[in-house]
Design a protein around this motif. Structure first.
Motif, short mmCIF file in Angstrom:
data_model
loop_
_atom_site.label_atom_id
_atom_site.label_comp_id
_atom_site.label_asym_id
_atom_site.label_seq_id
_atom_site.Cartn_x
_atom_site.Cartn_y
_atom_site.Cartn_z
N CYS A 1 0.22 14.74 -0.49
CA CYS A 1 -0.39 15.98 0.00
C CYS A 1 0.57 17.17 0.05
CB CYS A 1 -1.02 15.74 1.37
SG CYS A 1 -2.52 14.71 1.26
N ILE A 2 1.82 16.97 0.37
CA ILE A 2 2.76 18.10 0.36
C ILE A 2 2.86 18.69 -1.04
CG2 ILE A 2 5.23 18.69 0.52
CD1 ILE A 2 5.43 17.03 3.02
N GLY B 1 -0.16 3.20 4.31
CA GLY B 1 0.43 4.18 3.41
C GLY B 1 0.36 5.60 3.94
N PHE B 2 0.17 5.73 5.27
CA PHE B 2 -0.06 7.05 5.86
C PHE B 2 1.10 8.01 5.58
CE2 PHE B 2 0.33 9.88 9.64
CZ PHE B 2 -0.83 10.60 9.46
N ASP B 3 2.32 7.57 5.78
CA ASP B 3 3.48 8.44 5.57
C ASP B 3 3.54 8.92 4.13
OD1 ASP B 3 6.21 9.48 6.56
OD2 ASP B 3 6.74 8.35 4.79
N GLN B 4 3.27 8.03 3.20
CA GLN B 4 3.34 8.38 1.78
C GLN B 4 2.23 9.36 1.39
OE1 GLN B 4 3.59 5.29 3.01
NE2 GLN B 4 5.70 4.76 2.51
N ILE B 5 1.06 9.22 2.02
CA ILE B 5 -0.03 10.17 1.75
C ILE B 5 0.41 11.59 2.10
CG2 ILE B 5 -2.38 10.87 2.35
CD1 ILE B 5 -3.00 7.93 2.93
N ILE B 6 1.07 11.72 3.27
CA ILE B 6 1.53 13.04 3.69
C ILE B 6 2.64 13.56 2.78
CG2 ILE B 6 2.71 14.33 5.52
CD1 ILE B 6 1.37 12.51 7.55
N SER C 1 -10.10 10.21 11.01
CA SER C 1 -9.15 10.79 11.96
C SER C 1 -7.79 11.02 11.34
CB SER C 1 -9.02 9.90 13.20
OG SER C 1 -10.26 9.76 13.86
N TYR C 2 -7.26 10.01 10.66
CA TYR C 2 -5.89 10.17 10.17
C TYR C 2 -5.81 10.95 8.86
CZ TYR C 2 -6.28 5.87 7.19
OH TYR C 2 -6.63 4.92 6.26
N GLU D 1 0.81 -1.21 0.00
CA GLU D 1 0.00 0.00 0.00
C GLU D 1 0.85 1.27 0.00
OE1 GLU D 1 -2.48 -3.32 1.50
OE2 GLU D 1 -0.46 -2.59 1.99
N GLY D 2 1.95 1.27 0.72
CA GLY D 2 2.82 2.43 0.73
C GLY D 2 3.35 2.73 -0.66
N HIS D 3 3.81 1.69 -1.34
CA HIS D 3 4.28 1.85 -2.71
C HIS D 3 3.15 2.33 -3.61
CE1 HIS D 3 5.62 1.01 -6.76
NE2 HIS D 3 4.75 0.03 -6.89
#
Length: 619
Positions: A403-404, A394-399, A433-434, A365-367
């Motif tokens: 999104c950045i 994949g939370f870190d990758q979303i940010i 929430s996240y 999912e992150g990839h």
């Protein structure tokens, strides 16, 4: 029945070889009979009956530890540890989980539910044993599909550092290896783990290293030659190069042979991988032919393999599937991504229609998120269809990657909210929430099937990161007369009343509709607002409520912490709006498995519970 002799862990070791063969057939028959009634993961469990039996014959539970990757293939393990009677309540509220649970049995050493975690967890257990000086074996069982997840490779990369025994079992139910390669590999596996071979190798290398100048060159030449030979004959060379001894492949239907190779594996001082070839759905023809259909099966007719309860209405996944296919025809820039869930997320039809614009990245999912970001950066419109609980990976990758950079990536979040039978690891109750804490992210939730269609079209025309969350199950077809156009950060007013205003999000609009009816019977006329946007929500409509309402009720199928209701509460405080707030949400807790309606009653987010709370606080 031989199966009746299995009351607790290690009882299988008391059986004769003939009884072990009988037990294999009885377990398979029991699984088919049981899951045909309760539903559950059938194909994956039928494929590992013999593998599980061999592990239990070779290990001493609960002293030895087995970590099951994902855990949906642990049914035979549960039977062999004395939990056969629990299958009557499998995945039901208050009943036995479909996954390993440490509070269910001391033979379950680690809770699992998501993919690609077993090697990391097993390595941790083995390292702890090495530090404490305890004496037990650790086995991580991982499927070939789970090796598409990057976390598994991170763990493999670190596994070579362990100096004591750590066994990884690769349950391979997809790749086929020819008999010639398998025979040579089998021979080399047994030879290379023999004490005499290991001693000879170490003695030769040590002696050569003592020779001045030339010794080191000779050792290097031998190693290079050995590697070349291995590349020709050993299919597990990839693991060998990572410092992990490879054994196999071994026939996953041959209990005796697996027991033999597990004994060899237990003698290795360090990490060792046992490659086992299994067949998903083995022993039940419908599951063999259609393993995906029997991955998470509903109750079915054993004779035909067909579901007992045939659906007559579309679910939300069906709606998403239909809209995506039509949108793909209109827009050649639309691409679809799945993380090994083309069927589950409804993208199978899209793949068939537009194969060059469909990507299955495996359980990664992150990839998938960063891959989507790359596609968006190049001008395409990627839709990543994913279950809510899996998107967490994949939370870190979303940010950082989406999104950045404010990239136009669409997240189609299936199974948002309570999903029921799979329990804590699969409930989609954290996504609001996240996601809502991330700058540039837009989050929507539809009230019914028509609104899901409209939101997908809105998202395709949008410019920036956007997520649409929708629940598991039949798509609500009520309130179809309310279909105002989707406008950014704007809600939709459905009913107008006084005193109480209900601001409901997504699936909770249907519940709120019933709540309004109950309140009316008690003399309370409520305004019902379909929030549509969890972020950014419609602040203007909240301000407009102050003239005729004294209480606002937020309703969401998400945990309370950092959820929609808490954001509304913050907005009321920041803007000095004097409205009483009643926050209807899921408590900040992990929700066990069970029927969704039953879970809603327990959590007090069903219509009757919500209405009672409003009445008690308002009247």
């Amino acid at each position: 029945m031989v199966l009746d002799k299995i009351k607790k862990a290690n009882d299988i070791k008391k059986l004769s070889p003939q009884e072990v063969d009988i037990l294999r057939d009885e377990i398979r028959e029991f699984l088919i009979d049981s899951i045909s009634v309760t539903g559950g993961h059938l194909a994956s469990n039928l494929g590992v009956v013999e593998l599980t039996m061999a592990l239990h014959l070779s290990l001493d539970l609960p002293t030895d530890k087995i970590v099951w990757d994902v855990g949906h293939q642990s049914y035979t393990h549960k039977i062999l540890t004395g939990r056969k009677d629990g299958f009557a309540s499998l995945r039901k509220f208050g009943g036995m989980s479909g996954f390993p649970k440490t509070d269910e049995s001391d033979c379950d050493c680690f809770n699992t539910g998501h993919s690609s975690t077993s090697i990391s967890a097993g390595l941790g257990l083995a390292m702890a044993r090495q530090i404490t000086g305890d004496d037990y074996h650790v086995v991580s069982v991982i499927g070939d599909g789970a090796l598409t997840g990057g976390m598994a490779y991170e763990a493999l990369n670190n596994a070579s550092s362990i100096e004591s025994n750590f066994i990884i079992v690769l349950n391979d139910n997809n790749m086929s290896i020819s008999e010639n390669v398998g025979g040579v590999s089998h021979y080399l596996s047994g030879f290379r783990t023999a004490d005499a071979y290991r001693d000879l190798k170490n003695n030769v290398m040590n002696s050569l290293n003592q020779i001045p100048v030339y010794g080191e060159r000779m050792v290097k030449r031998i190693r290079n030659t050995k590697s070349s030979i291995k590349q020709l004959f050993i299919p597990g060379m990839f693991f060998e190069e990572m410092g992990i001894i490879y054994l196999g492949p071994v026939d996953g239907s041959d209990i005796g042979e697996m027991c033999r190779i597990f004994e060899e594996a237990k003698r290795v001082d360090g990490p060792v991988l046992v490659h086992v070839i299994t067949k998903k759905g083995a022993g039940y023809l419908p599951a063999e032919k259609f393993p995906a259909r029997f991955h998470g099966a509903e109750p079915f007719d054993i004779a035909t393999g067909l579901p007992k309860n045939k659906r007559t209405k579309a679910n939300y996944t069906d709606v998403f599937s239909t809209v995506m296919v039509k949108a793909g025809e209109r827009n050649e820039k639309l691409v679809a991504i799945t993380a090994a869930m083309a069927d589950g997320t409804g993208l199978r039809r899209y793949r068939r229609c537009y194969p060059k614009r469909f990507f299955d990245v495996g359980i990664a999912e992150g990839h998938a998120v960063t891959f989507a970001a790359g596609l968006a950066k190049a001008g395409l419109i990627p839709v990543f269809a994913v279950y809510s609980s899996f998107l967490q990976r994949g939370f870190d990758q979303i940010i950082h990657d989406v999104c950045i950079q404010n990239l136009h990536v669409i997240f189609a979040i299936d199974r948002a909210g309570l999903v029921g039978s799979d329990g804590e690891t699969h409930q989609g109750i954290f996504d609001i929430s996240y996601l809502s804490q991330i700058p540039n992210m837009t989050v929507l939730a539809p009230k019914n099937k028509w609104e899901l269609s409209d939101m997908i079209k809105f998202a395709i025309d949008f410019d920036g990161p956007i997520a649409i969350r929708y629940p598991r199950g039949l798509a609500y077809d009520g309130l179809k007369e309310y279909r105002s156009p989707i406008r950014f950060a704007k809600s939709e007013t459905i009913f107008k009343g006084t005193d109480v205003a209900i601001l409901a999000l997504g699936s909770m609009v249907k519940t709120a509709e019933t709540v309004c009816g109950i309140l009316k019977e008690h003399g309370i006329t409520a305004t019902l607002i379909n929030a549509r946007f969890a972020k950014p929500f419609d602040g203007e409509v909240i301000k407009s409520l102050t003239a005729h309402h004294h209480t606002i009720v937020t309703m969401e199928e998400n945990v309370k912490s950092a959820g929609f209701g808490e954001h509304v509460a913050e907005y009321l405080e920041d803007n000095g709006i004097d409205l009483k707030l009643i926050n209807i949400s899921i408590p900040d807790a992990y929700v066990e498995h069970g029927n969704v309606d039953k879970l809603k009653e327990m959590l007090k987010i069903d219509a009757l519970s919500v209405a009672d709370r409003i009445i008690n606080e308002v009247l």
